[in-house]
Write an enzyme that holds these catalytic residues in place. Sequence first.
Site, PDB file in Angstrom:
ATOM      1  N   ASP A 314      48.771 -94.116 -28.704  1.00 41.85           N
ATOM      2  CA  ASP A 314      48.876 -95.489 -29.178  1.00 41.85           C
ATOM      3  C   ASP A 314      49.159 -95.454 -30.683  1.00 41.85           C
ATOM      4  O   ASP A 314      49.157 -94.383 -31.315  1.00 41.85           O
ATOM      5  CB  ASP A 314      47.588 -96.272 -28.840  1.00 41.85           C
ATOM      6  CG  ASP A 314      47.831 -97.768 -28.789  1.00 41.85           C
ATOM      7  OD1 ASP A 314      47.102 -98.477 -28.076  1.00 41.85           O
ATOM      8  OD2 ASP A 314      48.778 -98.237 -29.468  1.00 41.85           O
ATOM      9  N   GLU A 509      44.574-108.225 -29.226  1.00 40.56           N
ATOM     10  CA  GLU A 509      43.697-107.066 -29.412  1.00 40.56           C
ATOM     11  C   GLU A 509      42.338-107.460 -29.983  1.00 40.56           C
ATOM     12  O   GLU A 509      41.805-108.520 -29.635  1.00 40.56           O
ATOM     13  CB  GLU A 509      44.421-106.019 -30.263  1.00 40.56           C
ATOM     14  CG  GLU A 509      45.736-105.571 -29.604  1.00 40.56           C
ATOM     15  CD  GLU A 509      46.371-104.386 -30.265  1.00 40.56           C
ATOM     16  OE1 GLU A 509      47.588-104.407 -30.486  1.00 40.56           O
ATOM     17  OE2 GLU A 509      45.673-103.403 -30.550  1.00 40.56           O
TER      18      GLU A 509
HETATM   19  C1  GLC Z   1      49.091-101.593 -30.189  1.00 35.61           C
HETATM   20  C2  GLC Z   1      48.567-101.669 -28.770  1.00 35.61           C
HETATM   21  C3  GLC Z   1      49.525-101.157 -27.742  1.00 35.61           C
HETATM   22  C4  GLC Z   1      50.948-101.326 -28.222  1.00 35.61           C
HETATM   23  C5  GLC Z   1      51.125-100.448 -29.448  1.00 35.61           C
HETATM   24  C6  GLC Z   1      52.532-100.603 -30.049  1.00 35.61           C
HETATM   25  O1  GLC Z   1      48.060-101.356 -31.087  1.00 35.61           O
HETATM   26  O2  GLC Z   1      47.313-101.090 -28.507  1.00 35.61           O
HETATM   27  O3  GLC Z   1      49.288-101.894 -26.523  1.00 35.61           O
HETATM   28  O4  GLC Z   1      51.855-100.915 -27.200  1.00 35.61           O
HETATM   29  O5  GLC Z   1      50.170-100.725 -30.451  1.00 35.61           O
HETATM   30  O6  GLC Z   1      52.715-101.895 -30.558  1.00 35.61           O
END
Ligand code: GLC
Length: 623
Positions: A314, A509
């Site tokens: 991530d 988030e």
């Molecule tokens: C974010 C998320 C993830 C996303 C990634 C790229 O923090 O946790 O779901 O795909 O970063 O944006």
Amino acid sequence: MYCFSVKAVPVRLLAAGLPALLVLGSPAVPATAAAGPARAAAVPYLDPALPVAARVDDLLSRMSLDDKLGQMTQPERRYVTPEEVGRYRIGSVMSAGGSAPSPNTAKSWADMVDAYQRGALSAPLRIPMMYGVDAVHGDNNVVGATIFPHAIGLGASRDPGLVRRIGAATAEEMAATGADWDFAPCLCVARDDRWGRTYESFGEVPELPSAMTSLIDGLQGPEPGGPASVLATAKHFVGDGGTEGGRDRGDARISEEELRAVHLPPFREAVRRGVGSVMVSYSSWNGVKMHANRYLISGVLKGELGFGGFVVSDYQGVDRIDGEKGMTRDEIAKAVNAGIDMVMVPEKWKDFIAGLRAGVRDGTVPMARVDDANRRILTQKMRFGLFERPMADRRYLRTVGSAAHRALARRAVAESQVLLKNDGVLPLRRDARIFVAGRSADDIGMQSGGWTVTWQGAPGATTPGTTILQGIRQVAGERATIAYDRDGKGIDTSYDAAVAVVGEKPYAEYHGDRPDGLALDEEDVRTIERLRASGVPVAVVLVSGRPLDVASRLGGWNALVASWLPGTEGAGVADVLFGDARPAGRLPVTWPRDGGQEPVNRGDGKEPLFPFGYGLTYGGAAR
Ligand code: GLC
């Protein structure tokens, strides 16, 4: 420091009599590689007629360590130029939520992504890069794109076929922009609605996200690599929906038995459907960061489930392994050795390359692990036809926000509405006098939620669409009288019914974590009370990413519809309110008596306000 090495021309190349050049930084690639497709076939890895495995073997044999390290690196667009993509052999570039070119149009996205691709193709081996985006409810970073209901509403629809078609529509709108990798679907199983990502979940039981892996079929297409086929991502592996207290990026303190029974099945199904990538969760399992969990990533996902695609971290997930700011060599080695194949390292990507090179040099990261990671990444690039069709497919520009896609979205909105209470005020009559109120009634941003144009989303006219109020006006027709005041001011007994469209402001988030409960917003309470005080029957339409505390007030409401986060096609809500579409949605999550009851889930023995699967239709029958 970036080193170049001069490599001998592989003997078989000379034997093939191919003209070959000694190039810095990589084993020779014959001039033919730079030639048109007709002559490129002479180079095995560029020959689509050969089996992918043979092409990958050939390409790997030509790659230097620098080529391989670059393939495992994914910067964010703001921190890398097209020229650096070529110079450092970068395997992928991504947009964080809302990170868009200016102007933010599908065409300028295509221009931007193609520029990065030309950078990648300028390197000697001409390995195309993949461009990754979070198209989690349509191609939502792009202004003008069709925004579909968020996953929780699609879970309420119980319609995997609809979800597959949404995936296909999303892939078309992405293909127009050149983005060929979607960080979706989220297959989290949301067990505590206080979690800020509850709306990204299809539901609280594994069978719902498992069924909705049909989105993968839509995104990747019947034939991966065909037109409008993008790489899908099963995320976030694993257990992010089961953290203590619903804390985002928290710790899932659960047994392996529960982890396997509740959170693993959607990933098993995604692998079965041939998902090409998996993204690791920020969260931990019993105190161990998922980004360093070799047992679950390599042992379970790649070993037991047989996942053959590649695993991506991530965003800055590797930096967070030790809980301290900044990314260390130890964290890099831990993550790559755990089985992460590509690292989403938005800004410090040069440090990542240097750190991984050091790990290979001193043996903490085996070269075999680097080769395996590259094999997985290159296999997906070839599977999805990137070597043959690396550029944006601008034929699909006309599909972005098209009437056909918006009609599909409107149908999805209607199917996702869950009728929780109705004393007969619904369906609304077309010859009635209807008073509409509420801060979410005439606001595209409120009804679309997070991950819409920007990461967090925002109230306001953020992108073209139909608000719920506009939908009510459209569907009601001329014989009806529709009045609107955001606060409900001006209502009187001359109206036959009032519709209060209220709910949550957009969030994404951890910004959406609500450890202190799920109370309705005070402004919404005031609006509903003003309507109720008039004596006019009130139907409440709740635009939220999750269940909210309504039990103590529900008695005074004549109807309640859970609308979730419908996206740009608000007329789908009106279709249900006027009965053009019978309410068919069923709760994808248990509705608590109050936030204090969380976590509350099917079968846990608690008495919720509405059970998982609950939903009425007109005529009062529960579905
Ligand atoms: C974010 C998320 C993830 C996303 C990634 C790229 O923090 O946790 O779901 O795909 O970063 O944006």
